[in-house]
Design a protein around this motif. Structure first.
Motif, PDB file in Angstrom:
ATOM      1  N   TYR A   1      -4.119  23.911  26.736  1.00  9.04           N
ATOM      2  CA  TYR A   1      -4.888  22.886  27.280  1.00  9.04           C
ATOM      3  C   TYR A   1      -4.012  22.163  28.240  1.00  9.04           C
ATOM      4  CZ  TYR A   1      -8.661  24.029  23.769  1.00  9.04           C
ATOM      5  OH  TYR A   1      -9.582  24.639  22.995  1.00  9.04           O
ATOM      6  N   THR A   2      -4.553  21.776  29.485  1.00  8.42           N
ATOM      7  CA  THR A   2      -4.078  20.847  30.238  1.00  8.42           C
ATOM      8  C   THR A   2      -4.137  19.608  29.774  1.00  8.42           C
ATOM      9  OG1 THR A   2      -5.542  20.887  31.942  1.00  8.42           O
ATOM     10  CG2 THR A   2      -4.193  22.530  32.168  1.00  8.42           C
ATOM     11  N   ASP A   3      -3.575  18.380  30.458  1.00  8.68           N
ATOM     12  CA  ASP A   3      -3.647  17.185  30.049  1.00  8.68           C
ATOM     13  C   ASP A   3      -5.102  16.765  30.365  1.00  8.68           C
ATOM     14  OD1 ASP A   3      -1.120  17.033  29.159  1.00  8.68           O
ATOM     15  OD2 ASP A   3      -0.261  15.906  30.634  1.00  8.68           O
ATOM     16  N   ASP A   4      -5.571  17.201  31.444  1.00  9.42           N
ATOM     17  CA  ASP A   4      -7.015  16.708  32.047  1.00  9.42           C
ATOM     18  C   ASP A   4      -7.928  17.402  31.169  1.00  9.42           C
ATOM     19  OD1 ASP A   4      -5.939  15.265  33.962  1.00  9.42           O
ATOM     20  OD2 ASP A   4      -6.189  16.968  35.535  1.00  9.42           O
ATOM     21  N   GLU A   5      -7.759  18.796  30.728  1.00  8.77           N
ATOM     22  CA  GLU A   5      -8.736  19.251  29.699  1.00  8.77           C
ATOM     23  C   GLU A   5      -8.680  18.493  28.553  1.00  8.77           C
ATOM     24  OE1 GLU A   5      -8.926  23.809  30.868  1.00  8.77           O
ATOM     25  OE2 GLU A   5      -6.965  23.231  29.909  1.00  8.77           O
ATOM     26  N   LEU A   6      -7.594  18.091  27.833  1.00 14.06           N
ATOM     27  CA  LEU A   6      -7.516  17.369  26.802  1.00 14.06           C
ATOM     28  C   LEU A   6      -8.139  15.888  26.704  1.00 14.06           C
ATOM     29  CD1 LEU A   6      -3.639  18.006  25.655  1.00 14.06           C
ATOM     30  CD2 LEU A   6      -5.741  18.617  24.430  1.00 14.06           C
ATOM     31  N   VAL A   7      -8.174  15.336  27.923  1.00 17.12           N
ATOM     32  CA  VAL A   7      -8.796  13.955  28.090  1.00 17.12           C
ATOM     33  C   VAL A   7     -10.418  14.384  28.063  1.00 17.12           C
ATOM     34  CG1 VAL A   7      -9.581  12.364  29.946  1.00 17.12           C
ATOM     35  CG2 VAL A   7      -6.957  12.996  29.367  1.00 17.12           C
ATOM     36  N   GLU A   8     -10.728  15.536  28.641  1.00 15.75           N
ATOM     37  CA  GLU A   8     -12.246  15.640  28.671  1.00 15.75           C
ATOM     38  C   GLU A   8     -12.606  16.123  27.253  1.00 15.75           C
ATOM     39  OE1 GLU A   8     -14.616  15.466  31.228  1.00 15.75           O
ATOM     40  OE2 GLU A   8     -12.681  14.542  32.193  1.00 15.75           O
ATOM     41  N   MET A   9     -11.871  16.869  26.580  1.00 15.14           N
ATOM     42  CA  MET A   9     -12.371  17.059  25.186  1.00 15.14           C
ATOM     43  C   MET A   9     -12.349  15.974  24.175  1.00 15.14           C
ATOM     44  SD  MET A   9     -10.027  19.380  22.190  1.00 15.14           S
ATOM     45  CE  MET A   9     -10.311  20.848  23.260  1.00 15.14           C
ATOM     46  N   SER A  10     -11.390  14.903  24.651  1.00 14.46           N
ATOM     47  CA  SER A  10     -11.577  13.472  23.628  1.00 14.46           C
ATOM     48  C   SER A  10     -12.964  12.720  24.300  1.00 14.46           C
ATOM     49  CB  SER A  10     -10.326  12.675  24.425  1.00 14.46           C
ATOM     50  OG  SER A  10     -10.709  11.889  25.385  1.00 14.46           O
ATOM     51  N   LYS A  11     -13.704  13.160  24.938  1.00 19.44           N
ATOM     52  CA  LYS A  11     -15.083  12.662  25.360  1.00 19.44           C
ATOM     53  C   LYS A  11     -16.065  13.318  24.634  1.00 19.44           C
ATOM     54  CE  LYS A  11     -13.431  11.241  29.899  1.00 19.44           C
ATOM     55  NZ  LYS A  11     -13.365  11.391  31.422  1.00 19.44           N
ATOM     56  N   LEU A  12     -15.592  14.418  24.012  1.00 15.98           N
ATOM     57  CA  LEU A  12     -17.144  15.446  23.496  1.00 15.98           C
ATOM     58  C   LEU A  12     -17.589  14.926  22.262  1.00 15.98           C
ATOM     59  CD1 LEU A  12     -15.491  18.723  23.883  1.00 15.98           C
ATOM     60  CD2 LEU A  12     -17.074  18.011  25.269  1.00 15.98           C
ATOM     61  N   ASP A  13     -18.704  14.837  21.949  1.00 10.20           N
ATOM     62  CA  ASP A  13     -19.360  14.470  20.735  1.00 10.20           C
ATOM     63  C   ASP A  13     -18.972  15.542  19.576  1.00 10.20           C
ATOM     64  OD1 ASP A  13     -21.065  16.708  21.144  1.00 10.20           O
ATOM     65  OD2 ASP A  13     -22.722  15.456  21.647  1.00 10.20           O
ATOM     66  N   PHE A  14     -19.544  15.305  18.338  1.00  9.58           N
ATOM     67  CA  PHE A  14     -18.751  16.031  17.244  1.00  9.58           C
ATOM     68  C   PHE A  14     -19.398  17.461  17.567  1.00  9.58           C
ATOM     69  CE2 PHE A  14     -20.036  18.111  13.189  1.00  9.58           C
ATOM     70  CZ  PHE A  14     -18.560  18.006  12.493  1.00  9.58           C
TER      71      PHE A  14
END
Length: 244
Positions: free
Chosen positions: A210-223
């Motif tokens: 995962y890129t840094d941007d993808e990890l940031v987007e993942m951190s916003k996901l709900d459960f």
């Protein structure tokens, strides 16, 4: 005990029955029909889950191929030592001269190493395919020389998804999880050729999947979103996203 705690967010773990089923399918796709099985400790939950998958894979194949049946032996138990793995492999080969595959189910890498050594000593490296779980350090070489036919492993999203769950709980994005057993099973990564292993190294070792941007987007996901992300991870998925 976990669900009684206000600090318990969820459990992240491998899908062992699916793992076992996929490994058996790798052997069946390579033409193997007479499979020997090596367990480590009777009653171990991880072992039982994998065994369930091995049996399900063989049963499914046999139901669809009436004229091309496969069989899975009863397990020989190796403990968690190389010597145990070698003895178990020797017993399987002695009991069935037509054996064309062995699955050392796990117990750390030592039983697998012992089983491979026993097969090599018997001069049957090219006759008996071996699949197992947890990547060996020299797996790429073993896939190339035929001493391994396939392996599952690559535990990347286990700690990643667990971290994201805890991060979201601390940030206040997850609430109301107290008293609930949130369960996130995820697939192993599978390699069944030297090229597969090169792709694993490229997308999971030499770089992050995962890129840094993808990890940031993942951190916003709900459960539920995180659970879906965990279910999707694969070498193919990482390669596809890397090509965007």
């Amino acid at each position: 005990m976990a669900t009684d705690s206000p600090y318990y967010v969820g459990a992240v773990h491998e899908d062992e029955p699916a793992n076992g089923k996929k490994l058996v399918q790798i052997l069946l796709d390579k033409g193997d029909r007479d499979i020997g099985l090596i367990g480590w400790e009777q009653g171990d939950a991880t072992w039982l889950g994998r065994w369930e998958g091995y049996k399900a894979g063989v049963d499914e194949w046999n139901a669809a191929h009436a004229d091309d049946q496969a069989k899975l032996s009863e397990p020989q138990y190796a403990g968690t030592t190389s010597e145990g793995g070698a003895k178990a492999a020797d017993a399987l080969m002695a009991a069935d001269p037509d054996l064309d595959a062995i699955i050392p189910a796990g117990g750390g890498g030592d039983p697998l190493q012992g089983a491979i050594a026993a097969i090599e000593k018997a001069g049957k490296t090219q006759d008996i395919d071996v699949v197992s779980t947890d990547f060996l350090p020299d797996l790429g070489e073993r896939l190339a020389n035929g001493s391994m036919a396939g392996e599952s492993g690559g535990h990347y999203c286990d700690p990643l998804i667990a971290f994201m769950m805890v991060y979201n709980a601390i940030k206040g994005n997850y609430t109301g999880f107290e008293g609930t057993f949130n369960d996130v099973p995820f697939p192993y990564l599978f390699v069944s050729s030297a090229d597969d292993y090169k792709a694993y190294e490229k997308y999971f070792v030499d770089q992050l999947p995962y890129t840094d941007d993808e990890l940031v987007e993942m951190s916003k996901l709900d459960f539920d979103g995180l659970k879906a992300a965990a279910a999707k991870i694969s070498i193919e998925d990482a390669a596809a996203r890397s090509g965007k």
